[in-house]
Write an enzyme that holds these catalytic residues in place. Structure first.
Site, PDB file in Angstrom:
ATOM      1  N   HIS A  57       0.850  -1.192   0.000  1.00  0.00           N
ATOM      2  CA  HIS A  57       0.000   0.000   0.000  1.00  0.00           C
ATOM      3  C   HIS A  57       0.883   1.237   0.000  1.00  0.00           C
ATOM      4  O   HIS A  57       1.777   1.358   0.827  1.00  0.00           O
ATOM      5  CB  HIS A  57      -0.892   0.028   1.245  1.00  0.00           C
ATOM      6  CG  HIS A  57      -2.031  -0.932   1.171  1.00  0.00           C
ATOM      7  ND1 HIS A  57      -3.158  -0.800   1.941  1.00  0.00           N
ATOM      8  CD2 HIS A  57      -2.221  -2.036   0.405  1.00  0.00           C
ATOM      9  CE1 HIS A  57      -3.991  -1.787   1.657  1.00  0.00           C
ATOM     10  NE2 HIS A  57      -3.438  -2.558   0.734  1.00  0.00           N
ATOM     11  N   TYR A 185      -9.057   5.423   7.651  1.00  0.00           N
ATOM     12  CA  TYR A 185      -9.446   5.823   9.005  1.00  0.00           C
ATOM     13  C   TYR A 185     -10.503   6.911   8.914  1.00  0.00           C
ATOM     14  O   TYR A 185     -10.348   7.851   8.124  1.00  0.00           O
ATOM     15  CB  TYR A 185      -8.246   6.391   9.751  1.00  0.00           C
ATOM     16  CG  TYR A 185      -7.112   5.410   9.967  1.00  0.00           C
ATOM     17  CD1 TYR A 185      -7.004   4.703  11.154  1.00  0.00           C
ATOM     18  CD2 TYR A 185      -6.143   5.197   8.981  1.00  0.00           C
ATOM     19  CE1 TYR A 185      -5.965   3.811  11.363  1.00  0.00           C
ATOM     20  CE2 TYR A 185      -5.091   4.303   9.180  1.00  0.00           C
ATOM     21  CZ  TYR A 185      -5.011   3.618  10.381  1.00  0.00           C
ATOM     22  OH  TYR A 185      -3.985   2.730  10.596  1.00  0.00           O
ATOM     23  N   PRO A 277      -4.212   0.425  19.139  1.00  0.00           N
ATOM     24  CA  PRO A 277      -4.030  -0.131  17.794  1.00  0.00           C
ATOM     25  C   PRO A 277      -4.006   0.890  16.649  1.00  0.00           C
ATOM     26  O   PRO A 277      -3.513   0.559  15.565  1.00  0.00           O
ATOM     27  CB  PRO A 277      -5.225  -1.079  17.636  1.00  0.00           C
ATOM     28  CG  PRO A 277      -6.237  -0.607  18.612  1.00  0.00           C
ATOM     29  CD  PRO A 277      -5.481  -0.011  19.752  1.00  0.00           C
ATOM     30  N   LYS A 281       0.850  -0.443  15.132  1.00  0.00           N
ATOM     31  CA  LYS A 281       2.270  -0.479  15.487  1.00  0.00           C
ATOM     32  C   LYS A 281       2.715  -1.686  16.317  1.00  0.00           C
ATOM     33  O   LYS A 281       3.915  -1.958  16.413  1.00  0.00           O
ATOM     34  CB  LYS A 281       2.625   0.789  16.278  1.00  0.00           C
ATOM     35  CG  LYS A 281       2.632   2.040  15.427  1.00  0.00           C
ATOM     36  CD  LYS A 281       3.760   1.992  14.435  1.00  0.00           C
ATOM     37  CE  LYS A 281       3.679   3.063  13.390  1.00  0.00           C
ATOM     38  NZ  LYS A 281       4.268   2.651  12.125  1.00  0.00           N
ATOM     39  N   TYR A 369       4.195   6.452  10.125  1.00  0.00           N
ATOM     40  CA  TYR A 369       3.344   5.320   9.748  1.00  0.00           C
ATOM     41  C   TYR A 369       4.167   4.210   9.087  1.00  0.00           C
ATOM     42  O   TYR A 369       4.003   3.024   9.404  1.00  0.00           O
ATOM     43  CB  TYR A 369       2.210   5.780   8.823  1.00  0.00           C
ATOM     44  CG  TYR A 369       1.024   4.833   8.843  1.00  0.00           C
ATOM     45  CD1 TYR A 369      -0.142   5.154   9.513  1.00  0.00           C
ATOM     46  CD2 TYR A 369       1.088   3.593   8.198  1.00  0.00           C
ATOM     47  CE1 TYR A 369      -1.222   4.290   9.552  1.00  0.00           C
ATOM     48  CE2 TYR A 369       0.015   2.715   8.231  1.00  0.00           C
ATOM     49  CZ  TYR A 369      -1.127   3.063   8.905  1.00  0.00           C
ATOM     50  OH  TYR A 369      -2.185   2.195   8.941  1.00  0.00           O
TER      51      TYR A 369
HETATM   52  C1  DHB Z   1      -5.456  -2.667  10.994  1.00  0.00           C
HETATM   53  C2  DHB Z   1      -5.323  -2.472  12.344  1.00  0.00           C
HETATM   54  C3  DHB Z   1      -4.946  -1.241  12.806  1.00  0.00           C
HETATM   55  O1  DHB Z   1      -4.806  -1.028  14.117  1.00  0.00           O
HETATM   56  C4  DHB Z   1      -4.711  -0.196  11.941  1.00  0.00           C
HETATM   57  O2  DHB Z   1      -4.348   1.001  12.439  1.00  0.00           O
HETATM   58  C5  DHB Z   1      -4.834  -0.398  10.590  1.00  0.00           C
HETATM   59  C6  DHB Z   1      -5.200  -1.648  10.128  1.00  0.00           C
HETATM   60  C7  DHB Z   1      -5.853  -4.009  10.516  1.00  0.00           C
HETATM   61  O3  DHB Z   1      -6.144  -4.882  11.347  1.00  0.00           O
HETATM   62  O4  DHB Z   1      -5.886  -4.215   9.304  1.00  0.00           O
END
Ligand code: DHB
Length: 378
Positions: A57, A185, A277, A281, A369
């Site tokens: 990506h 997001y 999450p 990370k 990121y």
């Molecule tokens: C996913 C989980 C995340 O915490 C995130 O920020 C982006 C993607 C995932 O499970 O795909």
């Protein structure tokens, strides 16, 4: 990963895994790999399937105030991320260790650690109904937040830092093609939402919910309705629905301990730190820890020196705090806080508006990121 990296340097290890092989190879967990984690896998000779099946990506999507925006990592900093599920990473590593004759004891539950300050620390564990003990040179505590490793460190030797967030994530895995090409997001008045994927046929989606939410209140129909509302934006494709294969709630916390070592015990990954999450990370931070630990142990076995090992905690913490900061920032920019007087909501929208109007701000998000480098020099 650590066991494999050590094997490449001719260093023996035994892995105690409390679950079955099937369980760890099927458990749905994280899915976004930083470029550094991909490089680590590839350079360690376990990246073949990842290169073939991982989805590269080049950016992420952001939605707020009905706008659909994109941050283009490739264009901003020339680096990318890869969507490849954690259980696939596990499969590749387990296969590599077993193929090389490595010892992984499945369903072996570590019970206690002893002699951390001695040259021969010990682990007591239960396996096949019997108690057993291993004496070794070093113990790597890679046993997660609830493991025995951190608990073995004398109370006064650790400082804890913690923040618990007033929300959780309700996540689903659905047999539906992802509705956005990239991880997306959304900051919405009704709460955060995230659209991600595991493959071209499997979507992974999340919704902000109360931390003590009862999952039985969330029928599949209600989950989809809420996802449609929270991910809607001008020009954005409508969500594709599909059968829900799995549903679960993830609590959110930031947690750190200092230091990450005690005598000949070294803590890595979730045993030492939990990040919320948002930003994906956790796995990457664990991979960064074990890379440093493998380098330190390699130096020790090659030269007898502990220069790097003695700095393990300081090196990892310097990096981990930056990752904590980023995960906290993403979390606080994107979620609705129940105790907000309205100020935070306005601040968040200004933050997102600024982000989309500033190349410098986007570059900062992008470099965090895709993953910051770990500096071995303090
Ligand atoms: C996913 C989980 C995340 O915490 C995130 O920020 C982006 C993607 C995932 O499970 O795909």
């Amino acid at each position: 990963m650590l066991s494999h990296l050590l094997h490449l340097e001719g260093i023996e290890s035994i892995v105690l895994e409390s679950h079955t092989r099937k369980y760890i190879e099927e458990r749905i967990r994280a899915g976004v790999l930083e470029q550094g984690t991909v490089d680590l896998m590839v350079n360690a000779g376990v990246g073949e399937r990842l290169k073939r099946e991982g989805l590269e990506h080049r950016g992420i999507g952001l939605r707020f105030s009905g706008r659909a925006c994109r941050i283009d990592f490739q264009e901003l900093i020339g680096r990318t991320i890869t969507v490849y599920a954690q259980q696939e990473v596990i499969k590749d590593l387990v296969a590599a260790r077993l193929a090389a004759g490595g010892q992984i004891l499945f369903e072996a539950e570590a019970a206690s650690l002893a002699g951390l300050d001695s040259p021969e620390p010990r682990i007591r564990y239960r396996h096949s109904g019997a108690e057993a003990e291993i004496s070794c040179d070093f113990i790597a505590g890679c046993d997660g937040f609830h493991g025995v490793a951190r608990a073995a460190v004398p109370k006064g030797a650790l400082t804890l830092y913690e923040r618990v967030y007033p929300f959780a994530w309700l996540g689903i895995l659905a047999a539906a093609p992802p509705s956005s090409e990239e991880v997306t997001y959304s900051n919405h008045d009704r709460g955060f939402a995230l659209s991600s994927m595991r493959s071209h046929e499997l979507s992974r989606l999340y919704l902000q919910c109360d931390p003590d939410e009862d999952i039985t209140n969330w029928s599949d129909v209600r989950v989809w309705e809420e996802l449609h509302l929270r991910l809607a934006a001008q020009g954005a494709r409508e969500l594709t629905e599909g059968p829900v294969l799995q549903k679960g709630i993830t609590p959110m916390r930031s947690f750190m301990i200092e230091p990450m070592q005690c005598g000949n015990l070294f803590l890595a990954g979730d045993s030492a730190h939990i990040v919320p999450p948002t930003g994906a990370k956790g796995l990457n931070l664990a991979a960064a820890d074990v890379r440093v630990l493998a380098l330190g142990l390699t130096e020790f076995y090659r030269t007898g020196r502990r220069d790097l090992l003695s700095k393990y905690s300081a090196i990892c913490l310097r990096h981990a705090w930056k990752v904590q900061r980023f995960s906290w920032w993403m979390t606080s920019m994107l979620h609705q806080f129940p105790d907000d007087s309205g100020f935070d909501r306005k601040r968040q929208l200004a933050e997102l508006d600024y982000l989309m109007s500033s190349r410098a701000a986007q570059q900062s998000l992008a470099e965090n990121y895709v993953g910051l480098d770990v500096s071995l020099n303090l």
